[in-house]
Design a protein around this motif. Structure first.
Motif: not given
Ligand SMILES: [Zn+2]
Ligand SMILES: [Zn+2]
Length: 351
Positions: A323-351
Motif C-alpha cells: 500500500h502507498r498512502m498519503s500521510f494525511d491518511d495515516v490513521i486509516r493506514a494503521y487500521e489496514i496494517f493492523d488488521k491485515r486488510l487488503e493483504g497488507a504487508i507494508k504500507i508506505l506513507l508519503t509526506m
C-alpha cells in the motif's frame, strides 16, 4: 508540523506539533519524505509497550532529506538524501566497540517512549536524529527502495548474515529455511540469496505472502496452514538431511521447535522472531546434533552494505510494499496494517 501522536491504548491521532530543533552537536534534523508502519508501532498503539506516555510521537522507519546539522556532524549537509536507522547509537561505548549497537549505553529507539530512550518518532514531517553520522545513511535510489534499510531489512539480513558478531551466517551451498513470512522473514528470504545458497525454503501461512516469498527468491514454499506435517515436508524438501541454516522469524515456541527439528547436524538456527515470554527449548536435540541457536536484534550498522546492495541491483525488497498512502491518511493506514486488510504487508506513507 504533522505528527502521529500516541494518546493512550487504542488512540493515536495526526496532530499539529512544534518542529524539532537541534539539541546536541551530533544531531541532524531530517525532513521526512516517506515513512512506514511497523508491527512494533501497532504494539505501541495497543498499549503493550511499558512506560509509553500520551503525547509521544511514534514511528521509526523513515527516509528523507537532511534539513539541518549540528556542528559535529561531518558526513551530512542540508539537502542530502538519507535513510535513517530505527534506533541510535553513540559509536564509542563498550557495546558499540563490540558492534552491539542495539545495546549502546546512550542508545534510544525512535518513537518508543521513555522505556527506550524517549526519542521522538519519525512519523512526522521532521525528526531529530542524534549521532547522525552513525544513524543516517546517504542514498541515491528512490525512497521506496531504501526505506527498509533502517529496520526490517537489517533484521532480516542479520538473521542470515549471522546475528552475533563473528558468528556463522549462510554459506554458499547451504539449504536455508525461513520460518515466518512477515516483513522481516521476507527480508531474510531476499537476503539469503546474496550468499548463494543451494536452496531457500520459505514456510508461511498466507497465500499472498508465499507468492511474495517466491518473487523474492524462495525456491520452495510450504504453506503451513495446508500442510499436515511440516517437519515431514521439510525433511522431504531437504533430502532427509535437514537444513544447514534456519531463520525463525515467527517468535513462537512451536515454530522454534520446528526449526530445531529441521536442523541438520551442525546447523544454525537464527532467531529474530519476537518472543514475549520465556519458552521451552529442545535442548536434547540441540545437544545430540550440535545445533546452535542464536538470537538477537538486527545489526543496524549494516545499513551501508545494504544500501550498496540495493543500489547495485543485487537486493530488492520493495515488493513487500502493498500500500502507498498519503500521510494525511495515516490513521486509516494503521487500521489496514493492523488488521491485515487488503493483504497488507507494508504500507508506505508519503509526506
Ligand atoms: Zn520497525
Ligand atoms: Zn554506544
Amino acid at each position: 508540523m504533522r505528527a502521529v501522536v500516541y494518546q493512550g491504548p487504542g488512540d493515536i491521532r495526526l496532530e499539529d506539533v512544534p518542529e524539532p530543533v537541534l539539541v546536541d552537536a551530533e544531531d541532524a534534523i531530517v525532513k521526512v519524505t516517506v515513512a512506514s508502519i511497523c508491527g512494533s508501532d501497532t504494539h505501541i498503539v495497543h498499549g503493550l509497550l511499558p512506560k509509553m506516555e500520551p503525547g509521544r510521537i511514534i514511528g521509526h522507519e523513515f527516509a528523507g532529506v537532511v534539513s539541518e546539522v549540528g556542528s559535529a556532524v561531518t558526513k551530512f549537509k542540508p539537502g542530502d538524501r538519507v535513510v535513517g536507522a530505527a534506533a541510535v547509537w553513540c559509536g564509542r561505548c563498550k557495546a558499540c566497540q563490540r558492534r552491539m549497537f542495539s545495546a549502546c549505553e546512550r542508545g534510544a529507539t525512535f518513537g518508543h517512549g521513555p522505556l527506550l530512550g524517549d526519542l521522538a518518532g519519525s512519523q512526522a514531517d521532521y525528526v531529530r536524529v542524534p549521532f547522525a553520522d552513525n544513524v543516517l545513511q546517504a542514498v541515491t535510489a528512490p525512497d521506496d527502495q531504501v526505506i527498509f534499510a533502517g529496520d526490517i531489512l537489517p533484521t532480516g539480513y542479520s538473521a542470515v548474515a549471522g546475528l552475533v558478531p563473528g558468528s556463522r551466517g549462510v554459506k554458499a551451498g547451504d539449504i536455508v529455511v525461513v520460518f515466518g513470512l512477515g516483513p522481516v522473514g521476507l527480508c531474510s528470504v531476499a537476503s539469503a540469496k546474496l550468499f548463494n545458497p543451494a536452496k531457500v525454503i520459505a514456510v508461511g501461512n498466507r497465500a499472498e505472502r508465499l507468492a511474495l516469498a517466491q518473487r523474492l527468491g524462495a525456491d520452495v514454499v510450504i504453506d503451513a496452514a495446508a500442510t499436515e506435517d511440516i517437519r515431514k515436508a521439510l525433511k522431504a524438501a531437504t533430502d532427509g538431511w535437514g537444513a544447514d541454516y534456519i531463520v525463525e522469524a515467527v517468535g513462537k515456541e512451536e515454530s522454534l521447535e520446528n526449526a530445531i527439528r529441521a536442523a541438520a547436524p551442525g546447523a544454525v538456527v537464527s532467531v529474530v522472531g519476537a518472543f514475549q515470554n520465556p519458552i521451552k527449548i529442545n535442548a536434547p536435540r540441540m545437544q545430540m546434533r550440535n545445533v546452535t541457536v542464536t538470537m538477537g536484534m538486527g545489526d543496524l550498522g549494516r545499513m551501508k552494505e545494504l544500501v550498496d546492495a540495493i543500489e547495485s541491483g543485487k537486493l530488492a525488497v520493495t515488493p513487500v510494499v502493498t500500500h502507498r498512502m498519503s500521510f494525511d491518511d495515516v490513521i486509516r493506514a494503521y487500521e489496514i496494517f493492523d488488521k491485515r486488510l487488503e493483504g497488507a504487508i507494508k504500507i508506505l506513507l508519503t509526506m
